[in-house]
Motif scaffolding. Structure first.
Motif, mmCIF file in Angstrom:
data_model
loop_
_atom_site.group_PDB
_atom_site.id
_atom_site.type_symbol
_atom_site.label_atom_id
_atom_site.label_comp_id
_atom_site.label_asym_id
_atom_site.label_seq_id
_atom_site.Cartn_x
_atom_site.Cartn_y
_atom_site.Cartn_z
ATOM 1 N N PHE A 49 0.884 -1.167 0.000
ATOM 2 C CA PHE A 49 0.000 0.000 0.000
ATOM 3 C C PHE A 49 0.925 1.220 0.000
ATOM 4 C CE2 PHE A 49 -3.962 1.702 -0.032
ATOM 5 C CZ PHE A 49 -4.827 1.539 1.035
ATOM 6 N N TRP A 71 -4.293 13.147 6.612
ATOM 7 C CA TRP A 71 -5.497 13.935 6.914
ATOM 8 C C TRP A 71 -5.168 15.370 7.307
ATOM 9 C CZ3 TRP A 71 -10.920 13.018 8.270
ATOM 10 C CH2 TRP A 71 -11.423 11.848 7.690
ATOM 11 N N HIS A 118 -6.147 10.864 -2.931
ATOM 12 C CA HIS A 118 -6.610 10.665 -1.565
ATOM 13 C C HIS A 118 -7.695 11.696 -1.262
ATOM 14 C CE1 HIS A 118 -6.387 9.845 2.813
ATOM 15 N NE2 HIS A 118 -6.111 8.632 2.375
HETATM 16 O O1 FHN Z 1 -9.236 8.039 5.831
HETATM 17 C C1 FHN Z 1 -8.512 6.978 5.238
HETATM 18 C C2 FHN Z 1 -7.095 6.994 5.709
HETATM 19 O O2 FHN Z 1 -6.491 8.197 5.378
HETATM 20 C C3 FHN Z 1 -6.350 5.829 5.031
HETATM 21 O O3 FHN Z 1 -6.357 6.018 3.615
HETATM 22 C C4 FHN Z 1 -7.051 4.509 5.402
HETATM 23 C C5 FHN Z 1 -6.355 3.362 4.693
HETATM 24 O O4 FHN Z 1 -7.249 2.355 4.463
HETATM 25 N N1 FHN Z 1 -8.426 4.557 4.969
HETATM 26 C C6 FHN Z 1 -9.220 5.653 5.547
HETATM 27 C C7 FHN Z 1 -9.465 5.470 7.019
HETATM 28 O O5 FHN Z 1 -10.286 4.332 7.188
#
Ligand code: FHN
Length: 687
Positions: A49, A71, A118
């Motif tokens: 990932f 974030w 993202h």
């Molecule tokens: O908000 C996203 C976080 O930034 C990250 O990408 C994870 C990875 O699976 N997924 C979300 C949080 O559940």
């Protein structure tokens, strides 16, 4: 339905409940076609990932605070125009796609999932549909093009993470709570969905064959199952073989990562930062996990998981039939952090010797092994067991209990000469004699060949919806053991070779302990499984005169980590609602509700209630706490059971939200009623 998305929830549920018959060019995908499409992914077991984007520039720091990640824009409440300045700073001159792919491949990974976009909306690929992309940065290179080509050269699958939630696009709703100054005038969510689809068309047209579409950010109120079903079909029409996770829909139950009952489940579940406690036969799933505490690069975060822990997690996940998607957050220069590289290399050294015990394996046939884990592969009509030994036995005796197969050869996978190890049968166990020294400090694999399919001491399963009943209950006893007689008793005694044979379901009319065991040629070949079914008196209904449809509510504000005793607090607002909703709330965080009314039970029987909430919630019938779902958590569901007489019963639901996401859903089910939200028609209050 061919090429159409469902127009009504009812139709949607029918189609979605057939989600195993997946869509492919309008014809339902047959199980064989589905298996063929999933095969490479199921055999891969291990992927990389990558969370990379503008957030790597601040690297977790903003205004003196150091604990941000990907974030950061919303957690640090950075205004759009401020965050957009990173666009002119993104210049990862040390980015080398070949190097990234080499590190992944040498770690034994078979696919790479990277954040094409993202939540911040920045696109790492050349998009004609936005200027908020890598071509608007000083770097001016299509990173996704370079990476997809490097993957192809190395025979790794290129896969996209793509966020549905988009904090940048003007048509995406909702805005961040702290961003109310950013106008929503003219925002059109359907136009945003068209924009997202246009970018997905670019990602599925310009970069060759894509393995997985890893959606995320599906949890906000604007996204729904219909959008999800439509997006799934849209992507599959662009590349029919692409595999899509369950975050395309809107039915994921929090970080546990699986779709709720009846919700569209995509092609695989997505437990996040956690590993399911047991295998899930017939369910495809992948645990995604960070190496430290952040997905996106944080220069201060040195809380790295050890290589040993990561190798054992890989074995644990594979032993449960899942995939492991392990994350790296590259720096703004385009480099993997040294600690990430170190772990990838060390995992790769282990995989170089033991990869056969992970790649293309299936879940363990054992429920639990004290010394480690097990994976397996079919070898013709026989089976090869890979015994992942975490705790090397001091006496050199590896006890594999509860197995009835004839043993074949055994050897250390790390032993190139394949020197055979002695294997002896000791009652229902096979005991492998091991050398004094474990070949690996993290996980030493012992290969044990056995004749035929695994024949394991798995007791039969006792199955029933509820373990309490009012008049009668039907109980099923099931087992997938070959050539075994399933016997049972109803008096709590351990079944013997002369006990009753299971023939169909068993109807109980009194409190009973059911015991069951497998036998072969008069000998027990499993432990005994037991379950108690209790006959109970249903809670008496109440007489209520002046009834009106709806529930009373009291709305509170406060900062809690667990449900307070609302009776000790003064409500900010009170009134009547049609159902358990938040419409009266005046705050987006730090608020609570107490709902009270009567639930009309259609007929005497046993009822299950559920609350699915973020954060905590509880459900009471009368004075009985039926569902306890208290605490700080993402969306999480709990269930409780109670026997009720037909008529009216007091129902009380309490809820609190601290911060972040929030929602409350209240369901019920009975033997005659599938699980469904409590309908308004069943809720009343006393005038
Ligand atoms: O908000 C996203 C976080 O930034 C990250 O990408 C994870 C990875 O699976 N997924 C979300 C949080 O559940």
């Amino acid at each position: 339905m061919k090429g159409q998305c469902i127009t009504s929830k009812a139709f949607l549920l029918i189609i979605l409940s057939l989600s195993i018959a997946k869509f492919a060019f309008g014809q339902p995908e047959t199980p064989a076609e589905h298996d063929a499409r999933m095969q490479w992914w199921r055999e891969a077991r291990f992927g990389l990932f990558i969370h990379w984007g503008l957030y790597a520039i601040p690297a977790g720091e903003w205004n003196g605070k150091m604990n941000y990640g990907e974030w950061i824009r919303t957690s640090a409440q950075i205004p759009l125009e401020e965050y957009d300045k990173f666009l002119q700073q993104f210049n990862p001159t040390k980015f080398n796609a070949e190097e990234w792919v080499r590190l992944a491949k040498e770690a034994g990974m078979k696919y790479i999932v990277i954040t094409s976009k993202h939540h911040d909306g920045f696109c790492l690929f050349d998009s004609k549909h936005t200027d908020f992309d890598v071509m608007s940065t000083p770097f001016k290179r299509d990173i996704m093009k370079e990476l997809s080509e490097a993957c192809r050269r190395a025979s790794l699958k290129m896969c996209w993470y793509h966020s549905i939630m988009d904090w940048h696009h003007p048509d995406y709703l909702p805005r961040r709570e702290w961003e109310q100054s950013r106008s929503t005038a003219g925002a059109d969510f359907d136009r945003y969905v068209r924009h997202m689809k246009a970018q997905l068309q670019e990602l599925l047209t310009n970069y060759g064959k894509i393995g997985v579409l890893w959606f995320d950010g599906e949890w906000e109120s604007t996204w729904n199952p219909q959008y999800g079903c439509d997006l799934y079909e849209y992507v599959r029409r662009l590349q029919s073989d692409v595999i899509i996770n369950n975050r395309v829909g809107a039915g994921r139950a929090g970080m546990e990562g699986f779709a709720k009952e009846g919700e569209f489940a995509g092609d695989f579940g997505t437990p996040e930062q956690q590993i399911p406690p047991t295998g899930l036969p017939g369910v495809d799933w992948e645990t995604c996990m960070t190496m430290n505490d952040h997905w996106g690069y944080n220069k201060r975060d040195q809380n790295w998981k050890s290589t040993k822990a990561l190798i054992q997690m890989l074995a644990d996940i594979a032993s449960k039939g899942g995939n492991f998607l392990l994350n790296v957050g590259p720096t703004a220069e385009g480099l993997f952090p040294p600690a990430s590289i170190e772990r990838l290399r060390e995992i790769g050294q282990w995989m170089k010797v033991n990869g056969e015990a992970v790649d293309a394996t299936h879940a363990s046939p054992f429920r639990k092994l004290d010394w480690g884990r097990c994976t397996q592969k079919a070898v013709g009509n026989d089976t090869r067991l890979y015994l992942h030994v975490f705790n090397w036995p001091a006496d050199g005796k590896l006890n594999v209990s509860g197995i009835f197969n004839q043993a074949g050869q055994a050897y250390l996978l790390a032993d190139r000469q394949r020197n055979l190890l002695p294997v002896n049968r000791e009652e229902d166990a096979l005991v492998v004699s091991l050398p004094g020294q474990a070949p690996d400090s993290c996980n030493s694999v012992v290969v044990l060949d056995i004749a035929g399919k695994p024949d394991i001491n798995d007791p039969p399963k006792i199955v029933s919806e509820f373990d309490v009943f009012v008049e009668t209950v039907e109980v099923a006893i099931v087992s997938d053991r070959d050539n075994a007689e399933i016997r049972y008793t109803l008096d709590g005694s351990v079944p013997s070779a002369s006990s009753a044979l299971v023939k169909g379901t068993i109807r109980l009319t009194e409190t009973t302990v059911v015991s069951t065991r497998s036998f072969r040629n008069g000998k027990a070949v499993s432990d005994t499984a037991q379950a108690k079914f209790t006959k109970v008196k249903p809670r008496s209904a109440e007489k209520v005169d002046k009834l009106k449809q709806g529930v009373k509510y009291a709305y509170y504000e406060g900062d809690w980590d667990r449900l307070p005793d609302f009776k000790t607090l003064k409500p900010v607002k009170e009134g009547i609602l049609r159902n358990f909703d938040f419409s009266p709330r005046q705050e987006v965080e730090r608020f609570g509700f107490e709902y009270a009314g009567f639930f009309r039970v259609p007929e005497t029987g046993v009822y299950a209630f559920f609350t699915d909430s973020d954060d905590g919630s509880r459900l009471y019938i009368g004075d009985t706490l039926v569902v306890d779902n208290d605490g700080l958590h993402a969306m999480h569901e709990e269930r409780g059971v109670i026997a009720l007489a037909a008529g009216l019963h007091p129902i009380r639901v309490t809820f609190f939200e601290k911060s972040g996401g929030d929602d409350l859903k209240v369901y019920y089910k009975s033997l005659k009623q599938e699980k469904q939200p409590i309908p308004e028609a069943m809720l009343f209050y006393e005038k």
